[in-house]
Design a protein around this motif. Structure first.
Motif, PDB file in Angstrom:
ATOM      1  N   VAL A  83       0.875  -1.175   0.000  1.00 48.81           N
ATOM      2  CA  VAL A  83       0.000   0.000   0.000  1.00 48.81           C
ATOM      3  C   VAL A  83       0.911   1.223   0.000  1.00 48.81           C
ATOM      4  O   VAL A  83       1.602   1.489   0.986  1.00 48.81           O
ATOM      5  CB  VAL A  83      -0.928   0.045   1.238  1.00 48.81           C
ATOM      6  CG1 VAL A  83      -1.837   1.265   1.184  1.00 48.81           C
ATOM      7  CG2 VAL A  83      -1.749  -1.223   1.340  1.00 48.81           C
ATOM      8  N   GLN A 143      -7.117   5.415   0.405  1.00 52.20           N
ATOM      9  CA  GLN A 143      -6.122   4.726   1.236  1.00 52.20           C
ATOM     10  C   GLN A 143      -6.747   3.455   1.835  1.00 52.20           C
ATOM     11  O   GLN A 143      -6.131   2.397   1.843  1.00 52.20           O
ATOM     12  CB  GLN A 143      -5.680   5.698   2.345  1.00 52.20           C
ATOM     13  CG  GLN A 143      -4.543   5.222   3.195  1.00 52.20           C
ATOM     14  CD  GLN A 143      -3.200   5.511   2.532  1.00 52.20           C
ATOM     15  OE1 GLN A 143      -3.130   6.255   1.559  1.00 52.20           O
ATOM     16  NE2 GLN A 143      -2.140   4.928   3.054  1.00 52.20           N
ATOM     17  N   LYS A 144      -7.997   3.615   2.277  1.00 53.39           N
ATOM     18  CA  LYS A 144      -8.655   2.480   2.933  1.00 53.39           C
ATOM     19  C   LYS A 144      -8.950   1.358   1.943  1.00 53.39           C
ATOM     20  O   LYS A 144      -8.755   0.176   2.257  1.00 53.39           O
ATOM     21  CB  LYS A 144      -9.950   2.949   3.623  1.00 53.39           C
ATOM     22  CG  LYS A 144      -9.661   3.796   4.869  1.00 53.39           C
ATOM     23  CD  LYS A 144     -10.876   3.961   5.733  1.00 53.39           C
ATOM     24  CE  LYS A 144     -11.719   5.127   5.333  1.00 53.39           C
ATOM     25  NZ  LYS A 144     -12.830   5.384   6.258  1.00 53.39           N
ATOM     26  N   ILE A 147      -5.870  -0.496   1.219  1.00 52.45           N
ATOM     27  CA  ILE A 147      -5.530  -1.422   2.313  1.00 52.45           C
ATOM     28  C   ILE A 147      -6.407  -2.676   2.212  1.00 52.45           C
ATOM     29  O   ILE A 147      -5.927  -3.799   2.355  1.00 52.45           O
ATOM     30  CB  ILE A 147      -5.688  -0.730   3.691  1.00 52.45           C
ATOM     31  CG1 ILE A 147      -4.659   0.408   3.825  1.00 52.45           C
ATOM     32  CG2 ILE A 147      -5.510  -1.727   4.835  1.00 52.45           C
ATOM     33  CD1 ILE A 147      -4.865   1.323   5.018  1.00 52.45           C
ATOM     34  N   CYS A 148      -7.703  -2.461   1.918  1.00 51.29           N
ATOM     35  CA  CYS A 148      -8.612  -3.619   1.760  1.00 51.29           C
ATOM     36  C   CYS A 148      -8.097  -4.519   0.639  1.00 51.29           C
ATOM     37  O   CYS A 148      -8.085  -5.750   0.771  1.00 51.29           O
ATOM     38  CB  CYS A 148     -10.029  -3.163   1.417  1.00 51.29           C
ATOM     39  SG  CYS A 148     -10.855  -2.284   2.742  1.00 51.29           S
ATOM     40  N   LEU A 158       3.137  -7.826   4.295  1.00 50.25           N
ATOM     41  CA  LEU A 158       2.451  -6.599   3.904  1.00 50.25           C
ATOM     42  C   LEU A 158       3.400  -5.425   4.039  1.00 50.25           C
ATOM     43  O   LEU A 158       4.000  -5.215   5.093  1.00 50.25           O
ATOM     44  CB  LEU A 158       1.214  -6.390   4.795  1.00 50.25           C
ATOM     45  CG  LEU A 158       0.440  -5.099   4.594  1.00 50.25           C
ATOM     46  CD1 LEU A 158      -0.234  -5.057   3.225  1.00 50.25           C
ATOM     47  CD2 LEU A 158      -0.648  -4.948   5.673  1.00 50.25           C
ATOM     48  N   LEU A 160       3.626  -1.384   3.985  1.00 48.48           N
ATOM     49  CA  LEU A 160       2.779  -0.196   4.101  1.00 48.48           C
ATOM     50  C   LEU A 160       3.661   1.037   4.167  1.00 48.48           C
ATOM     51  O   LEU A 160       4.568   1.113   4.996  1.00 48.48           O
ATOM     52  CB  LEU A 160       1.933  -0.264   5.372  1.00 48.48           C
ATOM     53  CG  LEU A 160       0.859  -1.343   5.465  1.00 48.48           C
ATOM     54  CD1 LEU A 160       0.481  -1.578   6.922  1.00 48.48           C
ATOM     55  CD2 LEU A 160      -0.372  -0.929   4.703  1.00 48.48           C
ATOM     56  N   PRO A 163       0.923   4.428   6.244  1.00 46.48           N
ATOM     57  CA  PRO A 163      -0.467   3.962   6.116  1.00 46.48           C
ATOM     58  C   PRO A 163      -1.505   4.834   6.800  1.00 46.48           C
ATOM     59  O   PRO A 163      -2.670   4.810   6.399  1.00 46.48           O
ATOM     60  CB  PRO A 163      -0.418   2.588   6.777  1.00 46.48           C
ATOM     61  CG  PRO A 163       0.709   2.648   7.737  1.00 46.48           C
ATOM     62  CD  PRO A 163       1.720   3.568   7.137  1.00 46.48           C
ATOM     63  N   LEU A 175      -6.952   0.078  11.890  1.00 47.36           N
ATOM     64  CA  LEU A 175      -5.817  -0.462  11.132  1.00 47.36           C
ATOM     65  C   LEU A 175      -4.744  -0.991  12.083  1.00 47.36           C
ATOM     66  O   LEU A 175      -4.215  -2.092  11.884  1.00 47.36           O
ATOM     67  CB  LEU A 175      -5.235   0.622  10.205  1.00 47.36           C
ATOM     68  CG  LEU A 175      -3.978   0.210   9.435  1.00 47.36           C
ATOM     69  CD1 LEU A 175      -4.284  -0.895   8.427  1.00 47.36           C
ATOM     70  CD2 LEU A 175      -3.356   1.392   8.694  1.00 47.36           C
ATOM     71  N   LEU A 179      -3.637  -4.793  12.152  1.00 47.93           N
ATOM     72  CA  LEU A 179      -2.256  -5.176  11.847  1.00 47.93           C
ATOM     73  C   LEU A 179      -1.681  -6.038  12.970  1.00 47.93           C
ATOM     74  O   LEU A 179      -1.048  -7.067  12.727  1.00 47.93           O
ATOM     75  CB  LEU A 179      -1.380  -3.932  11.667  1.00 47.93           C
ATOM     76  CG  LEU A 179      -1.468  -3.216  10.314  1.00 47.93           C
ATOM     77  CD1 LEU A 179      -0.515  -2.034  10.277  1.00 47.93           C
ATOM     78  CD2 LEU A 179      -1.161  -4.157   9.168  1.00 47.93           C
TER      79      LEU A 179
END
Lengths: 261, 587
Positions: A83, A143-144, A147-148, A158, A160, A163, A175, A179
């Motif tokens: 992301v 952004q969300k 992330i999805c 992952l 980021l 984030p 988040l 995480l």
């Protein structure tokens, strides 16, 4: 499964004479939440881009569970999700279309996708907007949904980049919790951030990069013991290591001069 | 305040020039070269026939020329003005400062003269001045030409501004970009109709009237004032005053009207467009009813491309020429007094002609659509880069959709036309199948050229191929088409022509003789074994088209694996998506 999920071996990136990242050697264990800190221009994003196959290293290796992402990109990419700090997504896809596309690429089974996608959309309050075009989303919503998209195929690792920028407090909290939970269940997260409180609260270990070199690496306790000041916060350690102390002193001098006037 | 703003613009201009990469200077030189060549040919023409042009003919030429100036400025300048007025990044800052809106508008107005209007102005004033020198015109001629041409440019430019200022009031903010492109098309139609004015006033063709010195426009039309003023100035006649004053007044009036509309149109328009689409009525999502389609990655990529094309009106503009071609062609046919029944019946003539026309259209569109598939990713390219997708997945995913869209559209059109013309079922099926196979090759070539010449211009997102590559695409599409059609054409030539071909082969020498002899040999085989030769022809055609397509798609895949370079056109004063001139994306 290999316990080292991410390995940077002499990883370097140069642009002509300028060395952006200088022979980094870091290992991140499976299930670890690793915070990657550093001032602007220190080499954080360059490192992440090399680890995700977006930038070719000048030297060294970027290994994901022992697979070199430049030698075997497809195999390595099957294990990761990324992301970026500015998620430029497909504007003419709806949030749902985007998740469906990602799931198709990762061959996620139909039912599993549906359950996972709904769950993630719910966590990030995007259920209502799932069928709106991404172009109509705010920065935080983009952004969300990014992330999805990163989590819908349940990656092993992952990445980021900043984030929490643009996220509302509730989503940022969600988040963080998510995480932590995912890492406790075996996922590895490599998170670059400027927000030191997040790193301090969430991360198992942190690495601080300055001018392309790792200048500190370890858990909070290890960093505190290295600086020999147990009461220091991560912010203090960070500023001390990255030269921010001088600026801090200058600011306090300016403000004290202002007070006396 | 204007002084400060102008000074600031000057500094921006100087710094922009200073910080240009060397590559840009080459394109400026090329552009200068093109203008010089154009001016050279126009000037040469003026020098050769200048003295023999009668005053009436000159009057027609000037009037039509002025109409062209206005037309060009509206057509080419409309999107640029939209960018200056509503998409410039500095407006965000300028509107927060104590600067009157009128001053900001003036700066934008002056700024927009550099570009299309200046180029058009130069292309016209040089030959008109040259004409003046040849005919030894009165000294008054030169300033009058300058004033008239400036007024005409101002009128054109103001019309484009007015169009924008009005347009922004009716466009929904969320559809601004798409709507702008559609408006560009409408302005194209408007300009087309404008140029049709002379045809409406007379039965004679335009060129005939022009050469005969007959008036093209009524006297009250402003372009006639301009030409009258110039022709009067040529002789130093006092008659120049009235038309000159009228055209100057008209230009001033246009500026005035634009200024009156500024407060209403400019600032409020910018605010409207800057607002997010938040006011848009939102559909309530029902995820439980969502149909889920998880596909193979190649299908998923094509589907994603389809969504991007389907939901962006601008993507469909590539098909506008088809509409122009068929609709205007049909109207022209019917308005010429013909009936559909006139062409119904001779299928053996209408079918091959239609196939030729369709193949020509496919060659134009398939390559173009496929070539834009790479640069369409633009700033979203990182997604494909981090996903576990091979170059093959991406290239085949993009190939199938960019082949299918034109195929479906043109097949629907072909069915309509074929039904009107009364084609047989075999003609329908064979024609559609033939084109379906042949055009895959064009799509493959287009896709590969897209990987080597991808360009992304935030100000003009549909312009996705470097100029040089687009020329190569055009040429290679037709070369491929000719090569792929050779076996088909050989199949189509009736055996009855065998004697004629043999005669040509015996009499002609060189290449024609060689070709005729080959055709003769094939026809001999065809006469003996019609089915076998037919089958071999089809196999060769399949081999060429599918082979070309496969090779080029694989080449695209390899290029994608190595890393695609999408040239990002940087425009410092408009909303830019990237911070560098060239974005290199490595996959």
């Amino acid at each position: 499964m290999n316990s080292t999920s991410i390995k940077l071996h002499n990883l370097a990136k140069s642009y002509r004479k300028h060395v952006a990242v200088n022979n980094l050697n870091v290992e991140v264990e499976r299930g670890e939440l690793f915070g990657f800190l550093g001032p602007n221009g220190a080499g954080k994003t360059t490192t992440i881009k090399m680890l995700t196959g977006l930038l070719e290293p000048t030297n060294g290796e970027a290994l994901i569970y022992g697979i070199d992402i430049w030698k075997h990109p497809i195999e390595a990419k099957k294990k990761i999700a990324y992301v970026p700090d500015q998620p430029n997504l497909y504007p003419k896809l709806t949030g749902w279309d985007y998740l469906e596309f990602i799931a198709s690429v990762f061959r996620v089974p139909n039912e599993k996708f549906q359950t996972k996608a709904k769950e993630l959309l719910d966590i990030f309050n995007l259920t209502e907007q799932a069928h709106d075009l991404i172009e109509s989303y705010s920065h935080g919503m983009k952004q969300k949904i990014a992330i999805c998209g990163a989590l819908v195929h349940e990656p092993d690792v992952l990445f980021l980049d900043e984030p929490t920028v643009g996220l509302d407090p509730k989503s940022a909290r969600n988040l963080k919790n998510l995480l932590r939970n995912l890492c406790d269940n075996g996922m590895t997260a490599f998170v670059s951030t400027h927000i030191l409180e997040i790193a301090e609260q969430m991360c198992d270990r942190v690495g601080i990069i300055l001018d392309g070199n790792i200048i500190a690496l370890g858990s909070m306790e290890e960093l505190k013991s290295q600086s020999q000041k147990a009461d220091q916060s991560l912010e203090d350690i960070f500023l001390e290591l990255t030269g921010g102390e001088e600026q801090k002193a200058l600011i306090s001098e300016i403000s004290s001069n202002g007070d006396t006037k | 305040m204007m002084k400060v703003l102008l000074h600031n613009q000057w500094k921006i201009l100087v710094n922009t020039v200073r910080s240009q990469p060397k590559k840009n200077y080459i394109s400026y030189l090329v552009m200068l070269g093109v203008i010089t060549v154009l001016l050279y040919f126009v000037s040469k023409g003026v020098l050769e026939i200048g003295e023999s042009i009668s005053e009436n003919v000159m009057s027609g030429l000037l009037s039509y020329g002025f109409l062209m100036v206005i037309g060009f400025i509206i057509l080419l300048g409309l999107p640029q003005i939209f960018k200056h007025l509503f998409a410039a990044t500095d407006l965000n800052l300028l509107f927060t400062m104590p600067i009157p809106t009128k001053n900001i508008f003036w700066i934008k107005y002056l700024q927009s003269f550099i570009g299309t209007p200046l180029m058009v102005f130069l292309l016209f004033i040089v030959p008109i001045y040259l004409y003046g020198i040849i005919i030894e015109a009165n000294l008054l001629y030169y300033p009058v030409v300058f004033l008239v041409l400036t007024s005409i440019t101002v009128i054109g430019q103001s019309l484009a501004y007015l169009f924008n200022l009005i347009l922004v009031q009716v466009v929904p903010a969320s559809r601004a970009n798409e709507f702008m492109t559609v408006m560009s098309v409408l302005s194209g139609i408007l300009v087309y109709l404008m140029f049709m004015i002379p045809n409406l006033t007379s039965e004679l063709p335009l060129t005939e009237r022009l050469l005969a010195g007959l008036p093209l426009f009524p006297k009250w039309v402003p372009v006639t004032w301009g030409s009258n003023a110039i022709l009067a100035a040529k002789d130093g006649s006092i008659d120049l005053i009235v038309p000159l004053v009228m055209i100057l007044l008209l230009a001033s009036l246009f500026i005035l009207v634009s200024l009156i509309l500024v407060d209403k149109g400019f600032r409020t328009g910018w605010i409207r467009l800057s607002e997010s689409g938040g006011k848009k009525k939102k559909k309530k999502s029902n995820l439980d009813k969502s149909k889920v389609f998880i596909h193979h990655p190649i299908i998923a990529i094509g589907k994603k491309e389809w969504y991007s094309i389907k939901r962006d009106i601008r993507e469909w503009l590539v098909f506008m020429p088809i509409i122009f071609f068929f609709v205007f062609g049909f109207i022209g046919f019917l308005s010429g007094g013909a009936n559909i029944s006139d062409i119904q019946g001779p299928n053996e003539i209408t079918w091959p002609i239609a196939q030729g026309i369709f193949l020509f259209i496919y060659a134009m569109f398939n390559g173009q659509i496929a070539s834009t598939a790479i640069a369409r990713e633009a700033r979203s390219y990182w997604i494909l880069q981090v996903l576990p997708l091979s170059g093959k997945d991406i290239s085949f995913g993009k190939l199938w959709i960019s082949w299918l869209i034109p195929f479906v559209i043109l097949t629907v059109i072909e069915i309509i036309i074929g039904t009107l013309l009364g084609w047989s079922l075999i003609q329908f099926v064979s024609g559609i199948a033939l084109k379906g196979v042949i055009t895959v090759g064009i799509s493959g070539i287009g896709l590969w050229l897209g990987t080597i010449g991808a360009k992304y211009n935030p100000a003009n997102p549909q312009n996705r191929l470097r100029f040089s590559i687009s020329i190569i695409l055009l040429i290679s599409s037709y070369i491929y088409l000719i090569l792929a059609l050779i076996p088909y054409i050989l199949l189509m030539i009736p055996v009855t022509t065998i004697d004629f071909i043999q005669e040509v082969g015996n009499e002609a020498t060189g290449f024609i003789g060689f070709v005729a002899n080959i055709i003769f040999t094939v026809l001999t085989w065809k006469a003996e074994q019609p089915l076998l030769v037919g089958a071999i022809g089809i196999v060769i055609m399949l081999f060429i088209s599918l082979g070309v397509s496969y090779i080029f798609t694989l080449a695209s895949a390899r290029k994608i694996d190595k890393g695609i370079e999408i040239e990002i056109v940087r425009d410092t004063n408009s909303k830019s998506l990237f911070n560098k001139k060239t974005g290199v994306f490595n996959k």
